[in-house]
Design an enzyme around this catalytic site. Structure first.
Site, PDB file in Angstrom:
ATOM      1  N   GLY A  27       0.883  -1.149   0.000  1.00  0.00           N
ATOM      2  CA  GLY A  27       0.000   0.000   0.000  1.00  0.00           C
ATOM      3  C   GLY A  27       0.921   1.198   0.000  1.00  0.00           C
ATOM      4  O   GLY A  27       2.019   1.143   0.564  1.00  0.00           O
ATOM      5  N   LEU A  30       2.276   2.481   3.407  1.00  0.00           N
ATOM      6  CA  LEU A  30       3.078   1.460   4.080  1.00  0.00           C
ATOM      7  C   LEU A  30       4.413   1.297   3.366  1.00  0.00           C
ATOM      8  O   LEU A  30       5.464   1.171   4.014  1.00  0.00           O
ATOM      9  CB  LEU A  30       2.305   0.145   4.134  1.00  0.00           C
ATOM     10  CG  LEU A  30       2.892  -1.011   4.966  1.00  0.00           C
ATOM     11  CD1 LEU A  30       3.944  -1.810   4.243  1.00  0.00           C
ATOM     12  CD2 LEU A  30       3.434  -0.518   6.325  1.00  0.00           C
ATOM     13  N   TRP A  98      -9.964  -4.405  -4.488  1.00  0.00           N
ATOM     14  CA  TRP A  98     -11.114  -4.879  -3.735  1.00  0.00           C
ATOM     15  C   TRP A  98     -10.917  -4.364  -2.312  1.00  0.00           C
ATOM     16  O   TRP A  98     -10.288  -5.003  -1.476  1.00  0.00           O
ATOM     17  CB  TRP A  98     -11.174  -6.412  -3.752  1.00  0.00           C
ATOM     18  CG  TRP A  98     -11.499  -6.960  -5.099  1.00  0.00           C
ATOM     19  CD1 TRP A  98     -12.726  -7.369  -5.550  1.00  0.00           C
ATOM     20  CD2 TRP A  98     -10.584  -7.191  -6.191  1.00  0.00           C
ATOM     21  NE1 TRP A  98     -12.632  -7.820  -6.856  1.00  0.00           N
ATOM     22  CE2 TRP A  98     -11.325  -7.724  -7.274  1.00  0.00           C
ATOM     23  CE3 TRP A  98      -9.217  -6.994  -6.369  1.00  0.00           C
ATOM     24  CZ2 TRP A  98     -10.746  -8.053  -8.499  1.00  0.00           C
ATOM     25  CZ3 TRP A  98      -8.626  -7.322  -7.583  1.00  0.00           C
ATOM     26  CH2 TRP A  98      -9.402  -7.847  -8.627  1.00  0.00           C
ATOM     27  N   ARG A  99     -11.464  -3.170  -2.017  1.00  0.00           N
ATOM     28  CA  ARG A  99     -11.164  -2.529  -0.736  1.00  0.00           C
ATOM     29  C   ARG A  99     -12.341  -1.760  -0.163  1.00  0.00           C
ATOM     30  O   ARG A  99     -12.184  -0.965   0.741  1.00  0.00           O
ATOM     31  CB  ARG A  99      -9.958  -1.588  -0.901  1.00  0.00           C
ATOM     32  CG  ARG A  99     -10.158  -0.488  -1.909  1.00  0.00           C
ATOM     33  CD  ARG A  99      -8.834   0.063  -2.394  1.00  0.00           C
ATOM     34  NE  ARG A  99      -8.119   0.842  -1.422  1.00  0.00           N
ATOM     35  CZ  ARG A  99      -8.031   2.184  -1.450  1.00  0.00           C
ATOM     36  NH1 ARG A  99      -8.644   2.871  -2.397  1.00  0.00           N
ATOM     37  NH2 ARG A  99      -7.344   2.810  -0.548  1.00  0.00           N
ATOM     38  N   TYR A 162      -3.060   9.379  -6.848  1.00  0.00           N
ATOM     39  CA  TYR A 162      -4.458   9.447  -7.274  1.00  0.00           C
ATOM     40  C   TYR A 162      -4.812   8.181  -8.031  1.00  0.00           C
ATOM     41  O   TYR A 162      -4.170   7.835  -9.019  1.00  0.00           O
ATOM     42  CB  TYR A 162      -4.674  10.673  -8.160  1.00  0.00           C
ATOM     43  CG  TYR A 162      -6.020  10.708  -8.863  1.00  0.00           C
ATOM     44  CD1 TYR A 162      -7.196  10.861  -8.146  1.00  0.00           C
ATOM     45  CD2 TYR A 162      -6.108  10.578 -10.253  1.00  0.00           C
ATOM     46  CE1 TYR A 162      -8.432  10.887  -8.781  1.00  0.00           C
ATOM     47  CE2 TYR A 162      -7.333  10.613 -10.903  1.00  0.00           C
ATOM     48  CZ  TYR A 162      -8.494  10.757 -10.166  1.00  0.00           C
ATOM     49  OH  TYR A 162      -9.706  10.784 -10.810  1.00  0.00           O
ATOM     50  N   ARG A 163      -5.839   7.485  -7.542  1.00  0.00           N
ATOM     51  CA  ARG A 163      -6.386   6.323  -8.236  1.00  0.00           C
ATOM     52  C   ARG A 163      -7.867   6.585  -8.463  1.00  0.00           C
ATOM     53  O   ARG A 163      -8.647   6.675  -7.518  1.00  0.00           O
ATOM     54  CB  ARG A 163      -6.192   5.048  -7.410  1.00  0.00           C
ATOM     55  CG  ARG A 163      -4.741   4.720  -7.094  1.00  0.00           C
ATOM     56  CD  ARG A 163      -3.975   4.262  -8.321  1.00  0.00           C
ATOM     57  NE  ARG A 163      -2.586   3.971  -7.984  1.00  0.00           N
ATOM     58  CZ  ARG A 163      -1.584   4.834  -8.043  1.00  0.00           C
ATOM     59  NH1 ARG A 163      -1.817   6.087  -8.449  1.00  0.00           N
ATOM     60  NH2 ARG A 163      -0.360   4.492  -7.723  1.00  0.00           N
ATOM     61  N   LYS A 221       8.055  14.595  -8.879  1.00  0.00           N
ATOM     62  CA  LYS A 221       8.685  13.397  -9.431  1.00  0.00           C
ATOM     63  C   LYS A 221       8.158  13.195 -10.852  1.00  0.00           C
ATOM     64  O   LYS A 221       6.956  13.062 -11.037  1.00  0.00           O
ATOM     65  CB  LYS A 221       8.350  12.179  -8.553  1.00  0.00           C
ATOM     66  CG  LYS A 221       8.801  12.313  -7.111  1.00  0.00           C
ATOM     67  CD  LYS A 221       8.149  11.279  -6.205  1.00  0.00           C
ATOM     68  CE  LYS A 221       6.731  11.661  -5.852  1.00  0.00           C
ATOM     69  NZ  LYS A 221       6.104  10.731  -4.873  1.00  0.00           N
ATOM     70  N   ASP A 254       6.648   5.758  -3.953  1.00  0.00           N
ATOM     71  CA  ASP A 254       6.627   5.481  -2.522  1.00  0.00           C
ATOM     72  C   ASP A 254       8.040   5.339  -1.967  1.00  0.00           C
ATOM     73  O   ASP A 254       8.353   5.852  -0.885  1.00  0.00           O
ATOM     74  CB  ASP A 254       5.853   4.194  -2.240  1.00  0.00           C
ATOM     75  CG  ASP A 254       4.485   4.169  -2.875  1.00  0.00           C
ATOM     76  OD1 ASP A 254       3.909   5.254  -3.098  1.00  0.00           O
ATOM     77  OD2 ASP A 254       3.992   3.064  -3.168  1.00  0.00           O
TER      78      ASP A 254
END
Length: 303
Positions: A27, A30, A98-99, A162-163, A221, A254
């Site tokens: 994630g 994380l 799937w969240r 952004y998703r 970036k 990340d």
């Protein structure tokens, strides 16, 4: 500097060349916490897990990485979300999620006491994906807290990840992002995500979006095109020392964030912060999955 990271970790399935999938955990926030820790910093992770086997495996893995887990909450009625990564021939990644019932969504609604705990941290890091988790009331509570937190001297770092799948529509995402940007001190921006959210525009316009509302440190970036940094009213540009053909770009931004913040916490110069971040991201994109083997050196200069 005491760093808190807010977000969600999910079960990750990444595709192998033989059409099989490897299970891991990942994630965006994380991933940042892990790479921040691997690069010599430390972060405590704020999220909610279930009490299932995968949740236990997650927290065991985080502890092995050195990520602080004392503030992780547990919900008996929820489980982690899941996502699948596929890559095209150029290593670019594509996600399916799937969240909808992820335990992490309940952090502020079920555990409002976390705001008191967060007040003790010097820097809070979160992302656009973090924001997409929470209901409107939870976002309002978060933004109210961040307003007071910054007035008391706390720093807020924000990654614009952004998703589209996580939002009602583009207008809703833009509205929430606008509120978050106005509460940001350090913006760690992926230019591709800016274009996905706001349409095609220039680096200069991107910088203005953040600087016009008072963001003090803006890092853009831009993949193989290098990195722009706007701080103290000056624009700096850093080319890539190596241009690579990536295997998997899943955690590129990340890992950049993690190394950048670790260097910043250590008091390194702006240039060294960028060089560490580029080195870390350049290593990660040459391996499959979001979190690569711990044995792999991330920084060209480990000192």
């Amino acid at each position: 500097m005491k760093v808190a990271v807010i977000g969600e970790c999910m079960i990750e399935l990444s595709k192998k060349s033989d059409n099989q999938y490897i299970m891991g955990f990942g994630g965006d926030t994380l991933n940042t916490a892990v790479y921040l820790t691997r690069c010599g910093g430390h972060a405590d992770y704020f999220t909610v897990l279930g009490t299932d086997l995968y949740s236990q495996q997650m927290i065991t893995q985080w502890q092995a990485e050195g990520v602080g887990t004392d503030e992780v909450k547990f919900n008996n009625n929820k489980q982690p979300g899941l996502y699948i990564i596929n890559n095209d021939d150029k290593g670019e990644r594509f996600f399916n999620y799937w969240r909808q019932n992820s335990a992490a969504r309940t952090l502020f609604s079920d555990y409002p006491e976390v705001f008191s705990t967060l007040q003790d941290y010097d820097l809070i890091f979160l992302s656009g994906i973090s924001l997409s988790l929470y209901a409107e009331d939870d976002l309002a509570a978060l933004f109210l807290f961040l307003t007071g937190y910054r007035k008391a001297g706390g720093l807020v770092a924000f990654d614009n990840n952004y998703r589209q799948q996580g939002w009602l529509n583009v207008s809703h995402a833009q509205s929430v992002f606008a509120q978050m940007i106005a509460l940001t001190d350090i913006a760690l921006i992926s230019f591709d995500d800016e274009i996905a959210l706001y349409g095609q525009h220039s680096i200069e316009r991107c910088i203005a979006r953040y600087s016009d509302v008072g963001v003090n440190e803006i890092v853009i970036k831009n993949g193989q095109h290098g990195c722009h940094v706007f701080t103290e009213q000056k624009l700096h540009f850093y080319t890539l020392t190596k241009v690579l053909a990536p295997v998997d770009t899943t955690a590129a931004g990340d890992s950049f964030n993690g190394a950048y913040l670790a260097a910043k916490v250590k008091g390194k110069s702006l240039e060294q912060c960028i060089r560490d971040a580029q080195s870390c991201a350049g290593t990660v994109i040459m391996h499959k999955g979001a979190i690569i083997d711990r044995a792999i050196a991330l920084l060209e200069d480990a000192s």
